[in-house]
Design an enzyme around this catalytic site. Structure first.
Site, mmCIF file in Angstrom:
data_model
loop_
_atom_site.group_PDB
_atom_site.id
_atom_site.type_symbol
_atom_site.label_atom_id
_atom_site.label_comp_id
_atom_site.label_asym_id
_atom_site.label_seq_id
_atom_site.Cartn_x
_atom_site.Cartn_y
_atom_site.Cartn_z
ATOM 1 N N GLU A 151 -57.360 -18.909 -15.881
ATOM 2 C CA GLU A 151 -56.092 -19.326 -15.282
ATOM 3 C C GLU A 151 -55.844 -20.830 -15.223
ATOM 4 O O GLU A 151 -54.726 -21.285 -15.481
ATOM 5 C CB GLU A 151 -55.984 -18.730 -13.874
ATOM 6 C CG GLU A 151 -55.853 -17.226 -13.869
ATOM 7 C CD GLU A 151 -55.954 -16.650 -12.469
ATOM 8 O OE1 GLU A 151 -54.997 -16.001 -12.027
ATOM 9 O OE2 GLU A 151 -56.998 -16.844 -11.820
ATOM 10 N N ARG A 159 -51.712 -17.519 -2.321
ATOM 11 C CA ARG A 159 -52.368 -18.451 -3.237
ATOM 12 C C ARG A 159 -51.459 -19.631 -3.573
ATOM 13 O O ARG A 159 -51.947 -20.739 -3.843
ATOM 14 C CB ARG A 159 -52.825 -17.747 -4.508
ATOM 15 C CG ARG A 159 -53.706 -18.612 -5.393
ATOM 16 C CD ARG A 159 -54.299 -17.851 -6.558
ATOM 17 N NE ARG A 159 -55.540 -17.181 -6.239
ATOM 18 C CZ ARG A 159 -56.750 -17.676 -6.463
ATOM 19 N NH1 ARG A 159 -56.881 -18.891 -6.977
ATOM 20 N NH2 ARG A 159 -57.827 -16.988 -6.186
#
Length: 775
Positions: free
Chosen positions: A724, A321
Site C-alpha cells: 500500500e 485509518r
C-alpha cells in the site's frame, strides 16, 4: 531441464521473477473462468435496481421464468440461513434488497439459467414496481440532510487544540474534496460453487478473504463452517475490491448449487460489476490549522466526511485509518481529527489499497501547501520544518510514539539524487518566460503504519509438508492477486531449508488447509504468512536435526543447517536424503505454523494505543507541464526512494512501487466517479472511466529502494510491507500540478485543486488564478 531452473537458486533478498509470470505472459495462468466446468453447470446473473432509493412494491418474474434456458430465480425467500452478507457483522447488508433499495445498481434478485447469456438476458425481463424515496449521493448533500452515519465515528485528540489555534499567528482554513476510485481489477468478481454430499459445498471464489467468504456462505446456507470449503489459486487483481465484495457472488453461487444440486457460476459484466460493488471512499475534509511565521504547525482541527454508501461494510475502519494518517510524516503539537462515515444512496464503499490512509495524507499535504503559499516558501521547506523528530516531537494523534523515523534521511537522499533544488529553480525560470506552458515540481513524503487496526486480524497460519523425496508442499492463508506473495513465502521456505526454490510447490489457498485466516490486506501478507511459514519450517527442521544427530551418533550442537542440507559433524547429508531417512524412521515431516504480530494494541473508545507494528517510509519527486489554454498536462519525470526494509525480493518490490505509484496517479488525476441527477453511476465502463495507460507512465521514471534500511522489528527477513505505501507517493503529482497552476498568479495564491485533478480542474484552476491576478 526443469522449467523453473532459472529461479532454482534464488532464496531471500534476491531479485526473483513472479512464479506465475510466464503463465501470465503465455495465457496459461488459470483463473476461475478458465476452469473446466462440471457437467451441468448453471449460470447466475444479478437483477439490479434502477432506482437510487425506493420502496419495492412488487416484482413480476413471469417473463423471466418463461425465457429460454431459465431454471429459476433466487430471492431473499430462498435463503435458508442468515440474510445478511455484511463484512462488518452489523447485519445491515441483505443479500438482495429487502423491500427497499438504497442505491442504483443494488442487487434485488438473481436469475439461474443453463447459460450465462440466457441468465443475463432474462434478468432484464423482470418487472419491478417502485415507490421513489428521497436520495442523496455525495458527502455535502449527506451532511446537509442531517449527516446520518453508517457506523460509529472516531475522534483522535492530543493537546489543547483551542488554545493552539487561538495562539497561532496564522490560520489556514478550508476544505478539500478527494474523489473515490474503482478497483478496475482485470479479473472481475466471479465465483463457482460445486455441491457435495450432505451439506458440503466447495466454492472457487476470487476473494482476498477466503475465511470470511466461508463464514458468510455458511451463515447464508444455515450450516456450519466445516461444510464449506473456499479455494483461491489466484486473482486477476484485487486492490481491496475483493476483501468483502466477493461475499455476494459466492453466496449466490452456493445457494443455487445447493438448491438445484448442480454446480453454479456467476460472473457479472464489467458495467454491472462497477455499479454493484464498492469503491474507494470519496472524502471531503474541512480543516482549521494554526501555524507560525516559520511555517511550523501549532494546531490542527479537521473533520473527515466520507461517502460511506448504504451500509457499514468497511467504512468504519477505513475512516479510522484516514484519521491515523491525518499527520502523514508531520508532528502536530495539538490535534483533533474526527470522522463522519456518512450514509449515502450509493453502493457501500469498501477497502482500497491504502484503506483510508491516502485520503488522510492528501488532506495533510493540502494544509502544508496552504501554509507554503501563504508564506511564499517552497512547500518542501514547510514539510521539513514539521517532520516528526526521533527522540522528541514524535507522538502521533493516537498517542503512539514514532520510534523508527527515517523520513529525514529518505527525503534528504531523494532531494539530492533527484537534483530537486536545481530543477525547481529551472521550473521557476521556465515559468517566467513561458506564457502558455507552465511547469511544476514537488517532493512529498510518506509515513504509513503497518498492521490491521482490527488487532485480531494480525495473525496467520501455514501448513508445510516435506515429502520423502525432499520436495516441499506449501500452503498458507494469504491469497495471490498478482502482488507476488506466493513467490515471497516460497522464498522464505526455500531459505529456511536451504534448498532450491524449485523444490517448493506453492499450493492454492484453501480454508480446508489453513483455517481462520485473515484477509490478504493491510500490506501484511508477507509479514504474517512469511512468519507463519517460517515457524512451520523451524518445527520440521528441529525434528529432522534431532533425527540426524541420533542416526549418526552426534550431538545436536554439532549439527547445523547449510545450503543443500544438514552438516552432521564432518558429514554432509543432502536434504532429500535426510527427508527419506526421516520418513523411514517415522519422523513427522509436516507442521502447522502460526504467527501473531507482537506489541500492537488499540483502544478505540479512548483513541489511544499502539496500533502499528512499524512504519514504512518513502518520498517522491514529480515534475509536470500544463497547457494553460486547454488544461491538458503531462507528468514528465518521477523520482522515488522507497523504504521496504531489507527487501525479500527486490524485483517484486520495485514492481509494487512502480505499480502503486501509477495506480495512485490514476486515482488523483484521471479516475473520476460521476453520479447523475437521477442517482445513477455514469462512469461504469472503460468508455467513461479512465485508468492510466502505458502512455501515461512518466518517460523518466526512476525508482530506487532504500537499500540501507533494515526493519528494526524482527519481521520476516527484516523486511517491510510494500503493497500500500507506494500508492501515496503519487500525491507529489497533485502538488506539482498545483505549483504549475499557481504560477499563473505568481505563486501568491494556494491552488487548492480538488481531486481527481483532471484537465478540466486544471483549466478551472488556471482561470481562478487569472481572475485573482487581475483583481
Amino acid at each position: 531441464m526443469n522449467k523453473q531452473s532459472d529461479i532454482s537458486l534464488a532464496t531471500l533478498h534476491v531479485p526473483t521473477r513472479h512464479d506465475s509470470g510466464p503463465k501470465h505472459v503465455t495465457g496459461t495462468a488459470e483463473y476461475i473462468d478458465d476452469m473446466v466446468e462440471p457437467v451441468g453447470t448453471m449460470h447466475a446473473y444479478l437483477g439490479l435496481s434502477t432506482r437510487p432509493h425506493a420502496e419495492i412494491l412488487g416484482m413480476d418474474f413471469s417473463e423471466v421464468l418463461a425465457a429460454p434456458g431459465v431454471i429459476g430465480v433466487l430471492t431473499n425467500d430462498d435463503v435458508p440461513g442468515e440474510l445478511d452478507i455484511s463484512s462488518a457483522h452489523v447485519h445491515d447488508e441483505p443479500l438482495f434488497a429487502n423491500g427497499e433499495v438504497h442505491f442504483w445498481g443494488q442487487p434485488i434478485f438473481a436469475v439461474i439459467a443453463e447459460t450465462r447469456d440466457q441468465a443475463r438476458r432474462a434478468a432484464h425481463l423482470a418487472k419491478v414496481d417502485y415507490q421513489d424515496l428521497p436520495f442523496f449521493t455525495d458527502v455535502r448533500s449527506a451532511q446537509a440532510a442531517g449527516g446520518q452515519q453508517v457506523t460509529k465515528p472516531l475522534k483522535l485528540e492530543r493537546g489543547d487544540v483551542e488554545a493552539g489555534l487561538a495562539a497561532a499567528p496564522h490560520r489556514a482554513k478550508g476544505a478539500v474534496a478527494i474523489g473515490g476510485q474503482d478497483h478496475f481489477y482485470l479479473e472481475g468478481q466471479i465465483a463457482l460453487a460445486v455441491p457435495g454430499e450432505d451439506e458440503d459445498v466447495t466454492v472457487h471464489s476470487s476473494t482476498q478473504h477466503p475465511s470470511e467468504v466461508q463464514l458468510i456462505v455458511a451463515h447464508a446456507l444455515g450450516i456450519r463452517q466445516n461444510a464449506v470449503t473456499i479455494n483461491v489459486r489466484r486473482m486477476g487483481g484485487g486492490f481491496g475490491g475483493k476483501e468483502t465484495q466477493g461475499n455476494l457472488f459466492a453466496v449466490v453461487a452456493a445457494l443455487a448449487a445447493k438448491k438445484w444440486n448442480r454446480a453454479c457460476k456467476i460472473r457479472p459484466d464489467r458495467d454491472d460489476d462497477m455499479s454493484a460493488t464498492g469503491k474507494r471512499h470519496d472524502f471531503v475534509v474541512d480543516y482549521d490549522v494554526g501555524y507560525d511565521e516559520d511555517g511550523k504547525i501549532l494546531a490542527v482541527d479537521a473533520v473527515y466526511g466520507a461517502r460511506g454508501g448504504f451500509s457499514a461494510d468497511l467504512t468504519g475502519p477505513v475512516t479510522d485509518r484516514a484519521l491515523f494518517h491525518c499527520d502523514n510524516a508531520y508532528w502536530y503539537p495539538a490535534v483533533r481529527a474526527r470522522s463522519e462515515p456518512l450514509y449515502t444512496n450509493t453502493v457501500s464503499n469498501t477497502a482500497f489499497r491504502g484503506f483510508g490512509g491516502p485520503q488522510g495524507m492528501v488532506a495533510a499535504e493540502r494544509w502544508v501547501e496552504d501554509i507554503a503559499y501563504a508564506l511564499g516558501k517552497d512547500p518542501l521547506e514547510i514539510r521539513k520544518a514539521n517532520f516528526y523528530g526521533t527522540d522528541t516531537n514524535n507522538v502521533t494523534p493516537y498517542h503512539q510514539r514514532v520510534e523508527d523515523n527515517i523520513i529525514h534521511r529518505v527525503v534528504e537522499e531523494l532531494e539530492a539524487s533527484s537534483d530537486y533544488q536545481a530543477r525547481r529553480q529551472a521550473v521557476l525560470d521556465f515559468n517566467k518566460s513561458s506564457a502558455v506552458l507552465k511547469k511544476g515540481i514537488a517532493l512529498t513524503p510518506v509515513k504509513f503504519g503497518i498492521s490491521f487496526t482490527a488487532t485480531w486480524y494480525n495473525q496467520a497460519g501455514a501448513l508445510v509438508h516435506v515429502y520423502r523425496d525432499g520436495s516441499i508442499h506449501l500452503s498458507h492463508g494469504g491469497t495471490e492477486m498478482g502482488q507476488g506473495l506466493y513467490i515471497k513465502v516460497a522464498q522464505v521456505v526455500a531459505e529456511a531449508f536451504g534448498v532450491n526454490l524449485d523444490t517448493v510447490k506453492i499450493m492454492a489457498t484453501s480454508t480446508g488447509k489453513v483455517p481462520n485466516t485473515s484477509a490478504t490486506a493491510a500490506s501484511s501478507g508477507s509479514d504474517l504468512n512469511g512468519m507463519a511459514a517460517w515457524d512451520a519450517c523451524e518445527q520440521i527442521k528441529a525434528r529432522m536435526l534431532t533425527h540426524a544427530a541420533k542416526l549418526y551418533d552426534a550431538e545436536e550442537a554439532d549439527c547445523r543447517w547449510v545450503t543443500g542440507g544438514l552438516d552432521v559433524g564432518e558429514r554432509h547429508v543432502p536434504f532429500a536424503e535426510l527427508a527419506a531417512s526421516a520418513y523411514m524412521n517415522r519422523v513427522q515431516l509436516s507442521a502447522a505454523g502460526f504467527y501473531k504480530t507482537p506489541k500492537i494494541h488499540w483502544d478505540r473508545a479512548t483513541g489511544r494505543g499502539h496500533p502499528f507494528y512499524y512504519f514504512a517510509y518513502g518520498a517522491s519527486v514529480s515534475e509536470v507541464t500544463i497547457d494553460t489554454l486547454t488544461g491538458e498536462y503531462t507528468v514528465d519525470r518521477v523520482d522515488i526512494l522507497h523504504d521496504v526494509g531489507k527487501s525479500l525480493n527486490p524485483a517484486i518490490d520495485i514492481g509494487q512501487v512502480e505499480g502503486g505509484f501509477i495506480q495512485g496517479m490514476g486515482w488523483l488525476t484521471t479516475e473520476e466517479l460521476v453520479w447523475d441527477d437521477e442517482g445513477q453511476l455514469r462512469t461504469h465502463a472503460p468508455s467513461t472511466y479512465k485508468i492510466p495507460l502505458a502512455s501515461d507512465v512518466p518517460p523518466i521514471f526512476n525508482v530506487q529502494l532504500a537499500e540501507w534500511s533494515v526493519n528494526r522489528e524482527p519481521t520476516i527477513g527484516r523486511s517491510k510491507a510494500v503493497g500500500e505505501p507506494p500508492l501515496m507517493l503519487a500525491i507529489s503529482v497533485v502538488e506539482a500540478l498545483g505549483m504549475a497552476v499557481a504560477s499563473v498568479a505568481d505563486y501568491a495564491i494556494a491552488p487548492r485543486l480538488d481531486m481527481p485533478v483532471t484537465p478540466e480542474r486544471v483549466l478551472m484552476g488556471v482561470e481562478r488564478m487569472r481572475k485573482a491576478r487581475i483583481s
